[in-house]
Design an enzyme around this catalytic site. Structure first.
Site, PDB file in Angstrom:
ATOM      1  N   LYS A 198      -8.396  -3.340  15.077  1.00 51.17           N
ATOM      2  CA  LYS A 198      -7.313  -4.107  15.722  1.00 51.17           C
ATOM      3  C   LYS A 198      -7.860  -4.906  16.910  1.00 51.17           C
ATOM      4  O   LYS A 198      -7.442  -6.046  17.147  1.00 51.17           O
ATOM      5  CB  LYS A 198      -6.200  -3.166  16.195  1.00 51.17           C
ATOM      6  CG  LYS A 198      -5.410  -2.490  15.096  1.00 51.17           C
ATOM      7  CD  LYS A 198      -4.531  -3.432  14.271  1.00 51.17           C
ATOM      8  CE  LYS A 198      -3.362  -3.977  15.049  1.00 51.17           C
ATOM      9  NZ  LYS A 198      -2.441  -4.760  14.176  1.00 51.17           N
ATOM     10  N   ASP A 237      -8.967  19.638  16.340  1.00 45.64           N
ATOM     11  CA  ASP A 237      -8.607  18.381  16.986  1.00 45.64           C
ATOM     12  C   ASP A 237      -9.058  17.187  16.135  1.00 45.64           C
ATOM     13  O   ASP A 237      -9.982  17.285  15.333  1.00 45.64           O
ATOM     14  CB  ASP A 237      -9.271  18.303  18.372  1.00 45.64           C
ATOM     15  CG  ASP A 237      -8.454  17.471  19.342  1.00 45.64           C
ATOM     16  OD1 ASP A 237      -7.479  16.825  18.908  1.00 45.64           O
ATOM     17  OD2 ASP A 237      -8.793  17.470  20.545  1.00 45.64           O
ATOM     18  N   ARG A 238      -8.382  16.050  16.334  1.00 42.98           N
ATOM     19  CA  ARG A 238      -8.790  14.780  15.720  1.00 42.98           C
ATOM     20  C   ARG A 238     -10.132  14.381  16.333  1.00 42.98           C
ATOM     21  O   ARG A 238     -10.263  14.386  17.571  1.00 42.98           O
ATOM     22  CB  ARG A 238      -7.721  13.733  16.043  1.00 42.98           C
ATOM     23  CG  ARG A 238      -8.070  12.322  15.643  1.00 42.98           C
ATOM     24  CD  ARG A 238      -6.980  11.338  16.110  1.00 42.98           C
ATOM     25  NE  ARG A 238      -5.828  11.332  15.251  1.00 42.98           N
ATOM     26  CZ  ARG A 238      -4.705  10.644  15.505  1.00 42.98           C
ATOM     27  NH1 ARG A 238      -4.584   9.924  16.613  1.00 42.98           N
ATOM     28  NH2 ARG A 238      -3.687  10.672  14.668  1.00 42.98           N
ATOM     29  N   THR A 263      -1.705  -3.265  19.204  1.00 44.86           N
ATOM     30  CA  THR A 263      -1.475  -1.905  19.674  1.00 44.86           C
ATOM     31  C   THR A 263      -2.098  -1.669  21.048  1.00 44.86           C
ATOM     32  O   THR A 263      -3.088  -2.315  21.404  1.00 44.86           O
ATOM     33  CB  THR A 263      -2.083  -0.902  18.662  1.00 44.86           C
ATOM     34  OG1 THR A 263      -2.088   0.400  19.229  1.00 44.86           O
ATOM     35  CG2 THR A 263      -3.520  -1.254  18.311  1.00 44.86           C
ATOM     36  N   ASP A 264      -1.555  -0.703  21.776  1.00 48.68           N
ATOM     37  CA  ASP A 264      -2.168  -0.337  23.069  1.00 48.68           C
ATOM     38  C   ASP A 264      -3.494   0.406  22.872  1.00 48.68           C
ATOM     39  O   ASP A 264      -4.257   0.569  23.829  1.00 48.68           O
ATOM     40  CB  ASP A 264      -1.194   0.497  23.919  1.00 48.68           C
ATOM     41  CG  ASP A 264      -0.784   1.817  23.285  1.00 48.68           C
ATOM     42  OD1 ASP A 264      -1.163   2.086  22.125  1.00 48.68           O
ATOM     43  OD2 ASP A 264      -0.072   2.586  23.961  1.00 48.68           O
ATOM     44  N   GLU A 265      -3.763   0.869  21.639  1.00 49.20           N
ATOM     45  CA  GLU A 265      -4.989   1.648  21.422  1.00 49.20           C
ATOM     46  C   GLU A 265      -6.250   0.807  21.628  1.00 49.20           C
ATOM     47  O   GLU A 265      -7.340   1.366  21.788  1.00 49.20           O
ATOM     48  CB  GLU A 265      -4.993   2.268  20.019  1.00 49.20           C
ATOM     49  CG  GLU A 265      -3.856   3.237  19.832  1.00 49.20           C
ATOM     50  CD  GLU A 265      -4.029   4.185  18.663  1.00 49.20           C
ATOM     51  OE1 GLU A 265      -5.144   4.293  18.119  1.00 49.20           O
ATOM     52  OE2 GLU A 265      -3.040   4.835  18.295  1.00 49.20           O
ATOM     53  N   TYR A 291      -9.694   2.545  13.554  1.00 49.22           N
ATOM     54  CA  TYR A 291      -8.432   1.775  13.562  1.00 49.22           C
ATOM     55  C   TYR A 291      -8.372   0.852  14.770  1.00 49.22           C
ATOM     56  O   TYR A 291      -8.162  -0.362  14.630  1.00 49.22           O
ATOM     57  CB  TYR A 291      -7.230   2.737  13.563  1.00 49.22           C
ATOM     58  CG  TYR A 291      -5.931   2.074  13.978  1.00 49.22           C
ATOM     59  CD1 TYR A 291      -5.316   1.124  13.171  1.00 49.22           C
ATOM     60  CD2 TYR A 291      -5.321   2.393  15.205  1.00 49.22           C
ATOM     61  CE1 TYR A 291      -4.133   0.499  13.565  1.00 49.22           C
ATOM     62  CE2 TYR A 291      -4.140   1.783  15.602  1.00 49.22           C
ATOM     63  CZ  TYR A 291      -3.549   0.833  14.772  1.00 49.22           C
ATOM     64  OH  TYR A 291      -2.383   0.220  15.166  1.00 49.22           O
ATOM     65  N   SER A 292      -8.565   1.415  15.964  1.00 51.50           N
ATOM     66  CA  SER A 292      -8.383   0.563  17.155  1.00 51.50           C
ATOM     67  C   SER A 292      -9.486  -0.486  17.254  1.00 51.50           C
ATOM     68  O   SER A 292      -9.245  -1.595  17.752  1.00 51.50           O
ATOM     69  CB  SER A 292      -8.270   1.401  18.434  1.00 51.50           C
ATOM     70  OG  SER A 292      -9.357   2.263  18.590  1.00 51.50           O
ATOM     71  N   THR A 330       0.868  -1.173   0.000  1.00 50.25           N
ATOM     72  CA  THR A 330       0.000   0.000   0.000  1.00 50.25           C
ATOM     73  C   THR A 330       0.906   1.225   0.000  1.00 50.25           C
ATOM     74  O   THR A 330       2.135   1.104  -0.056  1.00 50.25           O
ATOM     75  CB  THR A 330      -0.868   0.034   1.266  1.00 50.25           C
ATOM     76  OG1 THR A 330       0.004   0.285   2.395  1.00 50.25           O
ATOM     77  CG2 THR A 330      -1.620  -1.272   1.484  1.00 50.25           C
TER      78      THR A 330
END
Ligand code: NAD
Ligand code: DAU
Length: 361
Positions: free
Chosen positions: A171, A297-298, A142-144, A167-168, A45
């Site tokens: 995962k 902000d995100r 991931t820790d997320e 995303y999290s 990608t």
């Protein structure tokens, strides 16, 4: 020193090995274990880059196949051809902001891709329970997946899952499938959940390489919100040290949290980075600080991540080698010495993304 106990890999499928952490892992493992074969399966990608792997591309114990980890027929044929006894699964869409713009790709690669790989391994590794050390599926997570912390708690192996971005969530779903395959089929899995990595070969959409590359160009550096969010930073080589240990000596079914105990607010981190960049470029102190630009902000921005790596340290003896400052100095030097690499990845795909994300180039 190469590892000598526990699981002894002979043929390792590394997924996502052309990305940031996967490249660093292969650059470490291929020369370190010449008797082990490594097959790198990567879709290439925007985030995958074979330039990263130039120094090992002709090694006798390394091969590359371009493909999608969610392609079951391809996975089955690779298992039939290579007889993998180990999998180190990095392949994923990894950028939170992209997951907010286009979540479905994340479900495909991160969740469906992981289940496809688990299923291919289950079919190939019949009766793994009879030889508990013969096979290993190391799932790099991931820790997320644990969500967001207030100021003084830490993520541990007992923290409940609470993913909050596409995303999290993708995962976390993958982690659940990995555990389901361990429980239902006794697949010999190990999971690692790591904090924010930085270091060479990271795509410059992520905060640290983004700051370095934009500072060099004298471009505005976007800080989301007030810059008060906290991340726990770990040099990628320290993460790869941990993965090498976990692959060889991790206990089947266990989870290892990996983190450097290097918490900083984003604003403090960016200020420190800009100081290091100015220092290295011979600019006057404070020269690049004026580039800091506060932007919107995100959406759903997790406030704080912080890992307790006590279990990994106690059971496998892992310790990070880099302090945050030594790691950032090394990283700044690497990017400034590899401006051709940065330029190539920026030219390839970064401008369109940056335009869409911030409305500026
Ligand atoms: P990256 O985005 O730099 O690289 C991902 C790689 O996976 C790329 O080479 C890409 O081409 C490949 N890929 C994507 N989808 C694929 C698919 N469907 N099939 C095959 N290949 C595919 O990511 P990274 O930062 O190196 O992260 C690697 C892994 O580590 C991810 O699973 C991520 O969730 C996890 N992780 C990352 C961090 C971090 O700070 N970067 C921290 C903890 C865990
Ligand atoms: O914690 C592990 C995770 O760390 C990994 O699983 C992810 O794959 C990886 O991308 C990373 O996620 P973050 O969202 O924390 O990383 P990112 O570099 O995108 O952002 C770090 C922090 O900086 C975050 O609080 C958002 C902020 N930020 C980011 C960018 C790109 C900014 O303020 N400005 C920016 O331009």
């Amino acid at each position: 020193m190469p590892m000598s106990r526990g699981h002894q890999p002979r043929c390792v499928l590394v997924t996502g090995g052309a990305g940031f952490i996967g490249s660093n892992f292969l650059l470490r493992m291929v020369p370190r274990y010449p008797e082990v074969t490594f097959l790198n399966l990567d879709k290439l990608t925007y985030a995958g880059n074979l330039m990263n792997l130039r120094s090992i591309e002709h090694a006798n114990n390394y091969a590359f196949v371009r493909g999608d980890v969610a392609d079951m027929a391809l996975m089955q044929s690779l298992f039939a051809q290579y007889h993998f006894d180990s999998i180190v699964h990095f392949a994923a869409e990894s950028h939170v902001d992209r997951s907010i713009m286009a979540p479905v790709t994340f479900v495909h690669s991160n969740t469906v891709g992981t289940v496809t790989l688990l299923e291919a391994a289950r079919q190939a590794w019949t009766s793994p329970q009879r030889h508990p050390n013969a096979y290993r599926f190391l799932h790099v997570s991931t820790d997320e997946v644990f969500g967001s912390l207030d100021l003084d708690a830490y993520f541990t192996r007992d923290t409940p899952y609470d993913p909050r971005s596409p995303y999290s969530a993708s995962k976390a779903a993958a982690d659940h499938f990995v555990r389901a395959y361990a429980h239902t089929y006794e697949l010999p899995v190990v999971i690692s959940n790591c904090s924010n990595n930085y270091g060479p070969y990271q795509f410059p959409e992520k905060l640290i390489p983004l700051v370095i590359s934009r500072a060099v160009q004298g471009q505005a550096i976007p800080i989301y919100g007030k810059g008060a969010n906290v991340r726990d930073w770990l040099h990628v080589e320290d993460h790869c040290d941990a993965l090498d240990l976990i692959l060889h000596r991790g206990i089947v079914g266990d989870t290892y949290l990996v983190g450097g105990n290097n918490e900083r607010t984003n604003l403090d981190l960016v200020r420190l980075l800009l100081t290091l960049v100015d220092d290295r470029l011979g600019h006057a102190a404070g020269h690049s600080q004026q580039l800091i630009t506060f932007v919107a902000d995100r959406p759903g921005h997790d406030f704080r991540y912080a890992i307790s790596a006590a279990h990994l340290q106690r059971t496998l003896g892992w310790q990070p080698r880099y302090s945050l400052e030594s790691g950032l100095r090394q990283t700044v030097a690497w990017y400034l010495d590899h401006r051709d690499w940065l330029q190539q990845v920026i030219d390839r795909s970064y401008r369109d993304y940056f335009q869409a994300q911030y409305g500026i180039v």
